[in-house]
Design a protein around this motif. Sequence first.
Motif, short mmCIF file in Angstrom:
data_model
loop_
_atom_site.label_atom_id
_atom_site.label_comp_id
_atom_site.label_asym_id
_atom_site.label_seq_id
_atom_site.Cartn_x
_atom_site.Cartn_y
_atom_site.Cartn_z
N LEU A 263 4.17 2.76 -0.86
CA LEU A 263 3.84 3.37 -2.14
C LEU A 263 4.90 4.33 -2.66
N GLU A 345 -5.41 3.92 -0.51
CA GLU A 345 -3.96 3.78 -0.40
C GLU A 345 -3.58 2.61 0.50
N GLN A 348 -4.20 -0.53 -1.42
CA GLN A 348 -3.18 -0.69 -2.46
C GLN A 348 -1.85 -1.10 -1.85
N GLU A 351 -1.74 -4.77 -1.13
CA GLU A 351 -1.61 -5.55 -2.36
C GLU A 351 -0.17 -5.51 -2.89
#
Length: 998
Positions: A263, A345, A348, A351
């Motif tokens: 991230l 998180e 995500q 993904e």
Amino acid sequence: MLIIRTLAKTFFIDQSLPWEFRLLALIQLKNGIDKYWRKTATNAISKDEKALIRSRVISSGINEANRQLALQNALVIAKIARLDFPHDWPDLINTMIDLLRSTTQSQTNPQQLPRTLLILLNLVKELSTGRLQRNRKNLQSATPEVLHVLGQIYVERVRRWRSFLESGGDDEGGAIDDVEQSLLALKVLRRLLIAGYEFPNRNKDVQDFWSSAGAQFTDFVNIAMQHPRVLASEVQKLVGKHLLQLGKLHLDMARTHPAAFTLLPDSMALGRGYWSLIFGFGETLRAESVDPSAAVSAAGESVSGGKSLLEQLSLKGFLILRACVRMMFNPVHTFKYQHAEDKAERKQAKEVLRAQLLTDELAVNIMETVVTRYFVLRPLELREWKDDPEEWERTQEAEGDAWEYANRLCSEKLFLDLLINFKDLLAQRLLNVFYSVSSPQNTEVLLKDSIYSATGLAAPVLDQQLDFDGFLHQTLVREVQIQQPGYNVLRRRIAILLGQWIPVKTELDRPLVYQIFLHLLDPGDQLNDQVVRITAARQLKNVVDPFEFNAEQFKPYAPDILGRLMALIEEVESAETKLALLNTVSVVVVRMEHHISPYADQIMSFLPLLWGHASEEYLMKQSILTILSALITSMKDESRRFHPMILPLVHGSVEPGSESQVYLLEDALELWAAILVQTPEPPSSELVSLASLLFPIFDLGTENLRKALEITESYFLLAPRQMLQDPIRNQFLSAFTSLLGNLKRDSNGVVTHLVEVLVRVAESAGGDSAVEILASGLLHTGFMHRLLEGLRESWEAHQSTDPNRSHTSVEGVVETDYLSVLARLSLASPSVFVATMRAAAASRGEDSGTLPQWILTEWFSHFGNIGDLPKKKLMCLALTKLLTTGQLWILEKLQDLITVWTDVITELQEGAEDFGGDFLIYWDPDSLKPETPEAPEDERRRNATFSDPVHRVHVKEFVMEHLQNVITLCGGRETFEREYLSKVDEDVIKSFGELGVM
């Protein structure tokens, strides 16, 4: 202690002294911190002296001109900080921050900044490796300010030396200093970003630095890869070190904070950048295979001269991509509580990875590049194969975490991870390539080798899709016989391939596989060079080790294979290679079981010679002892003919005080135990004489004690008469006395069990007279006194319910074990038992005219705590046997006896209708004999079990018989009921009467 204080106060900061003397002083001070700095240490350094040392080490460190002294000084500060920060040294981090700010000023000594950075680097290293949560929290609280200041310094230094590279100038030395200082700053920042934040992706400063570092990574790659070289060698190496530090930062972030790595800004672009480096180095490898003489990396450094920068960066790329694959498909699970934000998180991150990095296209590209570039043997490797075959082969057998340091090994790991997790996408593509090259007519050996390598790694994935048995018959059998230059490469690969597929493909034609290995081990074939034969020998272990191995199928090939294996062991020089080949021999011996006997002489003729050559190579000797253990176990009683060769090895390996004992004791004990287990009666005098070497092992009290006690029991079963003779009997009893009560609960039970075994073998060997001699030894050596002291202590503790009453270590299972010794003695000879108890009582100053009542009281009261039914039955039989003495002290315990009888008989009758009312009895011992050959000790143990009263005597009949005898001794039923039975509780009599005993 005085020396440490003197060193701290004067010597190491006195720059007038020779630097060697000051270095020694700093090293002594550093080592003394571990010993004397803690408050609880003996002769600990006082508070004032600690304060003085802390005040001097920092000022000394930043002004130290000598790099080696500065490093030692920094290590001293780090060690102190680990113990004192933040409680006793609260201003340490603030002091370092102030120094960072002040040393960047133009008027300061230019060497102070690099020294400050060096101190900070070691400080962060020490604090970040602390296991205590307190240490990590302290570091995390100080990280933001340090990151802010240090980040500015790093960015400024990088700007300055980048400007010099672009624009030039006269201050080349200053530019090199800037590069070195930015490198030091980067090393600190790398550790701070990993250890200083719980969630790095949520911090704005971290995000900004990560973005800046990502851009710098691309920039530095362009600078370092300039070709032809335009930078000075020293500068280029320093830029390369920057890249490697950034690579470590990216890898550590991907492993330690996987979600944060994904991230953080531009991480996916960074991942694709690493893939570009991997692909680029793959193209270098392809070019090298086409024209080996022109093998020059993109970094301008000869590949044959060591790892190029591009090779090192591509390795970092493999590791990062593998971390991403694991992050996506096999995330690390933790017991730590996860908040909703944390879970979001992680979701995500998966993904993002799937959409932006680990796409189907990238997975296919990685597989194709890895298989066709990285799996292909390089010209350098082929030269090393030819120049030093044994060493080259050894380096290919990577173990542990070696894959993290080699591109090919790491690429194999990534390849398998992708194949498992993208099976539907990649498996058929791999098979298509495999089918296109797997033909004997295809002579591209190196390409075949790489494709077969991939197919071998993929065995667990392709086992249901690839007809490997057909491939074995149609292709491998023909290819392994081709006599053309270069086919030794393919022969090595075929050996590895078979070793990978045999464990997962059970229906293969194993005799054909054995023929292939016999062929590969043939030194007469010129293509079977040393690498081929060693590889085949290693892989043979994987071929014979699976559960489906059939010794009958292997027997026709065993003599030649074993002969060639042992000849190869003599041929190779490396001890490590010898050990690996010996391990293969050991596995063959174990899997052949009793079928190994016809080939035992062949093996035994070789091992003593190898033992002599091993000299002080104790790992080699350990391996030889392991093979001998396997051989003895496989041959059963036929192994006895090898005792003259083996027993001296055991004696030399366990001899007290010898160097061999330090390294070989454990393996020698295993061999010794195997010899005893497989030796039929009667034993040789040489084997019996070894028993005396057990006593020094008892005294060692190490983890080998348990095995020594097992060997002792084997001696008691194999040579009972010899073990009951003087002086060895009392030597054993003395050793047991010193061990009793000083061991863990389970080991303590082994000691009492051995005494039980001695009582039983004494009864079997010589009846009451032998038991009496043994009982005398129990008294003489103090064993019985120690045992009774423990029981007396337990009885005294049970006399009170006061919370403050004395406690005892003899309770529960331990007390049951103690009482079991008394039970065995009572069951063997009640008269000897009574005489022994009276003698023990007399030695304690108690009434010797009768059995001490506290013994029976404690015995009966403990009965309800015995959970082991065979032990319960043993106690019941022993207490019942005491009725034969006709003594008043046992008749007065009639109610307790009846309670015990009722309990045991009832428990043994439950579900025992098919066992004659006592399911502990073996009614048909012959039915329990195994159909396959068994070890002689197995038979001895089975006979001992069948002859044990616990498994031979019917408890109900035993009680009826002895109860009737005691009634007769009392003058008849009427007298018995009036004098004794009338004192028993009616409910107790009623429950007992329902059993039909009286």
